[in-house]
Scaffold this motif. Structure first.
Motif, PDB file in Angstrom:
ATOM      1  N   ALA A 135      -0.183 -45.759 -87.295  1.00  0.00           N
ATOM      2  CA  ALA A 135      -0.610 -47.277 -87.563  1.00  0.00           C
ATOM      3  C   ALA A 135      -2.282 -47.036 -87.382  1.00  0.00           C
ATOM      4  CB  ALA A 135      -0.318 -48.300 -86.728  1.00  0.00           C
ATOM      5  N   LEU A 136      -2.708 -46.245 -86.355  1.00  0.00           N
ATOM      6  CA  LEU A 136      -4.064 -46.045 -86.107  1.00  0.00           C
ATOM      7  C   LEU A 136      -4.737 -45.113 -87.382  1.00  0.00           C
ATOM      8  CD1 LEU A 136      -4.369 -45.611 -82.212  1.00  0.00           C
ATOM      9  CD2 LEU A 136      -4.921 -47.612 -83.601  1.00  0.00           C
ATOM     10  N   ARG A 137      -3.669 -44.279 -87.996  1.00  0.00           N
ATOM     11  CA  ARG A 137      -4.404 -43.554 -89.015  1.00  0.00           C
ATOM     12  C   ARG A 137      -5.025 -44.332 -90.111  1.00  0.00           C
ATOM     13  NH1 ARG A 137      -0.482 -38.503 -90.879  1.00  0.00           N
ATOM     14  NH2 ARG A 137      -1.673 -36.816 -89.744  1.00  0.00           N
ATOM     15  N   ALA A 138      -4.715 -45.670 -90.258  1.00  0.00           N
ATOM     16  CA  ALA A 138      -5.326 -46.520 -91.211  1.00  0.00           C
ATOM     17  C   ALA A 138      -6.884 -46.769 -91.026  1.00  0.00           C
ATOM     18  CB  ALA A 138      -4.641 -47.916 -91.354  1.00  0.00           C
ATOM     19  N   VAL A 139      -7.348 -46.499 -89.919  1.00  0.00           N
ATOM     20  CA  VAL A 139      -8.855 -46.455 -89.415  1.00  0.00           C
ATOM     21  C   VAL A 139      -9.532 -45.170 -90.013  1.00  0.00           C
ATOM     22  CG1 VAL A 139     -10.664 -46.670 -87.929  1.00  0.00           C
ATOM     23  CG2 VAL A 139      -8.141 -47.922 -87.618  1.00  0.00           C
ATOM     24  N   PRO A 140     -10.239 -45.179 -91.110  1.00  0.00           N
ATOM     25  CA  PRO A 140     -10.919 -44.083 -91.502  1.00  0.00           C
ATOM     26  C   PRO A 140     -11.965 -43.310 -90.622  1.00  0.00           C
ATOM     27  CG  PRO A 140     -11.836 -45.905 -92.576  1.00  0.00           C
ATOM     28  CD  PRO A 140     -10.794 -46.581 -91.915  1.00  0.00           C
ATOM     29  N   SER A 141     -11.536 -42.585 -89.790  1.00  0.00           N
ATOM     30  CA  SER A 141     -12.544 -41.876 -88.863  1.00  0.00           C
ATOM     31  C   SER A 141     -12.154 -40.565 -88.701  1.00  0.00           C
ATOM     32  CB  SER A 141     -12.469 -42.703 -87.553  1.00  0.00           C
ATOM     33  OG  SER A 141     -13.021 -41.890 -86.538  1.00  0.00           O
ATOM     34  N   ASP A 142     -12.711 -39.683 -88.755  1.00  0.00           N
ATOM     35  CA  ASP A 142     -12.364 -38.186 -88.595  1.00  0.00           C
ATOM     36  C   ASP A 142     -11.817 -38.097 -86.901  1.00  0.00           C
ATOM     37  OD1 ASP A 142     -12.716 -37.489 -91.029  1.00  0.00           O
ATOM     38  OD2 ASP A 142     -14.634 -36.135 -90.692  1.00  0.00           O
ATOM     39  N   PRO A 143     -12.484 -38.286 -86.027  1.00  0.00           N
ATOM     40  CA  PRO A 143     -11.998 -38.150 -84.701  1.00  0.00           C
ATOM     41  C   PRO A 143     -10.863 -38.686 -84.371  1.00  0.00           C
ATOM     42  CG  PRO A 143     -14.617 -38.676 -84.658  1.00  0.00           C
ATOM     43  CD  PRO A 143     -14.095 -39.010 -86.079  1.00  0.00           C
ATOM     44  N   LEU A 144     -10.847 -39.979 -84.682  1.00  0.00           N
ATOM     45  CA  LEU A 144      -9.478 -40.822 -84.597  1.00  0.00           C
ATOM     46  C   LEU A 144      -8.258 -40.159 -85.266  1.00  0.00           C
ATOM     47  CD1 LEU A 144      -8.024 -43.225 -83.268  1.00  0.00           C
ATOM     48  CD2 LEU A 144      -8.709 -44.550 -85.371  1.00  0.00           C
ATOM     49  N   ALA A 145      -8.641 -39.608 -86.687  1.00  0.00           N
ATOM     50  CA  ALA A 145      -7.481 -38.876 -87.257  1.00  0.00           C
ATOM     51  C   ALA A 145      -7.070 -37.688 -86.597  1.00  0.00           C
ATOM     52  CB  ALA A 145      -8.164 -38.492 -88.642  1.00  0.00           C
ATOM     53  N   LEU A 146      -7.779 -37.135 -85.948  1.00  0.00           N
ATOM     54  CA  LEU A 146      -7.476 -35.791 -85.083  1.00  0.00           C
ATOM     55  C   LEU A 146      -6.647 -36.187 -84.172  1.00  0.00           C
ATOM     56  CD1 LEU A 146     -10.670 -33.746 -85.270  1.00  0.00           C
ATOM     57  CD2 LEU A 146      -8.852 -33.343 -86.579  1.00  0.00           C
ATOM     58  N   VAL A 147      -7.060 -37.212 -83.267  1.00  0.00           N
ATOM     59  CA  VAL A 147      -6.417 -37.740 -82.150  1.00  0.00           C
ATOM     60  C   VAL A 147      -4.872 -37.961 -82.547  1.00  0.00           C
ATOM     61  CG1 VAL A 147      -6.424 -39.408 -80.232  1.00  0.00           C
ATOM     62  CG2 VAL A 147      -8.450 -38.410 -80.805  1.00  0.00           C
ATOM     63  N   CYS A 148      -5.088 -38.835 -83.559  1.00  0.00           N
ATOM     64  CA  CYS A 148      -3.649 -39.320 -84.026  1.00  0.00           C
ATOM     65  C   CYS A 148      -2.708 -38.353 -84.682  1.00  0.00           C
ATOM     66  CB  CYS A 148      -3.825 -40.495 -85.425  1.00  0.00           C
ATOM     67  SG  CYS A 148      -4.608 -41.939 -84.753  1.00  0.00           S
ATOM     68  N   SER A 149      -3.171 -37.201 -85.126  1.00  0.00           N
ATOM     69  CA  SER A 149      -2.410 -35.997 -85.544  1.00  0.00           C
ATOM     70  C   SER A 149      -1.974 -35.258 -84.264  1.00  0.00           C
ATOM     71  CB  SER A 149      -3.222 -35.144 -86.375  1.00  0.00           C
ATOM     72  OG  SER A 149      -3.781 -35.636 -87.569  1.00  0.00           O
ATOM     73  N   ALA A 150      -2.593 -35.316 -83.209  1.00  0.00           N
ATOM     74  CA  ALA A 150      -2.190 -34.655 -82.017  1.00  0.00           C
ATOM     75  C   ALA A 150      -0.929 -35.563 -81.337  1.00  0.00           C
ATOM     76  CB  ALA A 150      -3.267 -34.566 -80.888  1.00  0.00           C
ATOM     77  N   ALA A 151      -1.327 -36.577 -81.436  1.00  0.00           N
ATOM     78  CA  ALA A 151      -0.244 -37.702 -80.938  1.00  0.00           C
ATOM     79  C   ALA A 151       1.083 -37.803 -81.437  1.00  0.00           C
ATOM     80  CB  ALA A 151      -0.841 -39.157 -80.823  1.00  0.00           C
ATOM     81  N   ILE A 152       1.031 -37.843 -82.845  1.00  0.00           N
ATOM     82  CA  ILE A 152       2.174 -37.692 -83.922  1.00  0.00           C
ATOM     83  C   ILE A 152       3.040 -36.160 -83.509  1.00  0.00           C
ATOM     84  CG2 ILE A 152       2.715 -37.240 -86.263  1.00  0.00           C
ATOM     85  CD1 ILE A 152       0.583 -39.097 -87.066  1.00  0.00           C
ATOM     86  N   GLY A 153       2.329 -35.128 -83.129  1.00  0.00           N
ATOM     87  CA  GLY A 153       2.801 -33.863 -82.940  1.00  0.00           C
ATOM     88  C   GLY A 153       3.601 -33.917 -81.915  1.00  0.00           C
ATOM     89  N   ALA A 154       3.093 -34.568 -80.781  1.00  0.00           N
ATOM     90  CA  ALA A 154       3.597 -34.737 -79.377  1.00  0.00           C
ATOM     91  C   ALA A 154       4.854 -35.814 -79.558  1.00  0.00           C
ATOM     92  CB  ALA A 154       2.701 -35.425 -78.508  1.00  0.00           C
ATOM     93  N   GLY A 155       4.806 -36.738 -80.033  1.00  0.00           N
ATOM     94  CA  GLY A 155       5.869 -37.847 -80.079  1.00  0.00           C
ATOM     95  C   GLY A 155       7.131 -37.537 -81.148  1.00  0.00           C
ATOM     96  N   LEU A 156       6.741 -37.036 -82.504  1.00  0.00           N
ATOM     97  CA  LEU A 156       7.805 -36.832 -83.421  1.00  0.00           C
ATOM     98  C   LEU A 156       8.941 -35.962 -83.029  1.00  0.00           C
ATOM     99  CD1 LEU A 156       8.557 -37.891 -86.296  1.00  0.00           C
ATOM    100  CD2 LEU A 156       7.370 -35.842 -86.999  1.00  0.00           C
ATOM    101  N   PRO A 157       8.792 -34.861 -82.229  1.00  0.00           N
ATOM    102  CA  PRO A 157       9.902 -33.876 -81.913  1.00  0.00           C
ATOM    103  C   PRO A 157      10.591 -34.521 -81.040  1.00  0.00           C
ATOM    104  CG  PRO A 157       7.659 -32.685 -81.988  1.00  0.00           C
ATOM    105  CD  PRO A 157       7.386 -34.164 -81.892  1.00  0.00           C
TER     106      PRO A 157
END
Length: 420
Positions: A309-331
């Motif tokens: 949901a937070l990926r909807a915010v157009p921010s490079d730092p936030l996008a990187l944090v969200c990608s790391a969180a998705i990688g940790a949570g999804l598996p």
């Protein structure tokens, strides 16, 4: 001297890497997984970048993932091959066949040739279903019982660790030399993996000729999962998660464009996501033992939903944090489900049970990819991400209402940290 030797033996027991790599068969098997995984991770991202550069279409780029995932619909049927033939020759044959098939992509040079790319990706996905089922079944014979738990945990961590570099390498190679160069790289990795599997010293008895028909054999894996409530709830949660993940995956190029980057920047986001998966792979054992399979899966889903949901915010730092969180949570839900399937399935049925569980969990990803590809243009990726995060969070509810005793029963063994 005795004290030093005792400490050395204790360190070997403590660190899974040491125990696995000291065993010849385990080391070869792990090397095969890493080599073939590198090529696969490079191609699946580069294929989308390739199509995006040829057509400029986000939807057509997302269809590459759809072609790869579609064969999981036939998982129960394809999984019977893993129980019908000896697994080692089957793995060698699949790897060599894929290496030869990928060479046909060297002829793709324009948008008119995309049909060939989609066809190859579809066959690639079908062969991958057979490969994964046979690999999960062979590992019990190739790796000693005392190393099986350590190997499976290290295997998952290594596979996710490959994603730290393979997507970036694939995207960079595609941008510099074109998509055919990535296809050639992937073909080479399959040949190398076949050689590593051929070097395994493992004895397999030829499977007995089945007494029942192929329809009956295909259904046996599904019946086993349906009869076990703990497996059923986790596999269904995994399916719901992967359907949402499919929608999210179809939006990746739109997210990158919204950040103002070229399509190749998707490799950066996937590399960060891979880092998150490596961390959760190393921490999955303590997490499963402390929380139980159902709560561990629920926590992972919740983290992923919020990050999407937070990926909807157009921010490079936030996008990187969200990608790391998705990688940790999804598996998390996948680790919990596949661990339970491995522990509670008889060996002769393991290939079909794994393939059926993979179908039930990953086939919804095909639907999610199709929905995301269809809606990204008319609705917009930011609206879709916000709605998706809210819907994804709802899948946590059934897991939290599962019996606590069942979760604890599955998570007591140390092998829970090491899914196949």
């Amino acid at each position: 001297m005795t004290t030093k030797r005792t400490r050395a033996r204790a360190r070997a027991r403590t660190w899974p890497v040491v125990r696995v790599l000291r065993d010849r068969e385990a080391g070869l098997y792990l090397a095969g997984v890493v080599v073939s995984g590198f090529g696969t991770s490079a191609l699946w991202l580069a294929s989308g970048v390739w199509v995006k550069e040829l057509t400029g279409s986000d939807g057509l780029a997302a269809l590459c993932l759809l072609a790869l995932w579609a064969p999981t619909l036939a998982g129960p049927l394809l999984g019977t091959l893993a129980d019908r033939f000896r697994r080692k020759p089957l793995l060698i044959g699949v790897n060599l066949s894929l290496g030869a098939l990928l060479l046909t992509l060297l002829t793709v040079g324009s948008a008119r040739d995309l049909w060939l790319l989609y066809a190859v990706l579809f066959v690639y996905g079908a062969a991958g279903v057979v490969h994964d089922a046979a690999e999960s079944a062979l590992v019990a014979a190739a790796v000693g019982p005392s190393l099986l738990g350590d190997f499976n945990g290290l295997r998952m961590t290594a596979s996710e660790g490959v994603k730290l570099v393979a997507p970036l390498a694939g995207a960079g190679l595609c941008a510099a030399y074109g998509g055919p160069s990535v296809a050639l790289l992937d073909a080479v990795t399959f040949v190398l993996a076949a050689g590593l599997y051929a070097a395994l010293r493992v004895h397999e008895e030829k499977p007995e000729r089945p007494a029942n028909g192929w329809r009956e054999r295909t259904a046996e894996g599904a019946r086993h999962l349906r009869r076990c409530p703990r497996l059923r709830s986790l596999v269904l949660a995994g399916g719901a998660t992967m359907m949402c993940a499919g929608v999210n995956g179809a939006l990746i190029y739109a997210v990158v464009e919204g950040l103002g980057h070229s399509p190749a920047y998707a490799g950066v986001l996937y590399a960060v996501q891979g880092a998150g998966s490596v961390v959760v792979g190393l921490a999955s054992g303590p997490g499963l033992r402390r929380l139980g399979t159902h709560r561990f899966a629920a926590c992972g889903i919740a983290v992923t939903a919020v990050a999407v949901a937070l990926r909807a915010v157009p921010s490079d730092p936030l996008a990187l944090v969200c990608s790391a969180a998705i990688g940790a949570g999804l598996p998390c839900v996948l680790i919990a489900a596949l661990t339970a399937v491995q522990r509670e399935t008889p060996g002769p049925l393991l290939g079909r049970a794994v393939a059926t569980a993979n179908t039930l969990m990953f086939a919804p990803n095909v639907l999610g990819l199709a929905v995301g590809a269809a809606l990204v243009a008319p609705v917009g990726h930011r609206t879709l991400l916000a709605v998706l995060g809210a819907l994804w969070l709802l899948t946590v509810v059934p897991l939290l209402h599962s019996p606590a005793s069942a979760s604890r029963a599955v998570s007591r063994s140390p092998s829970d940290a090491n899914p196949a």
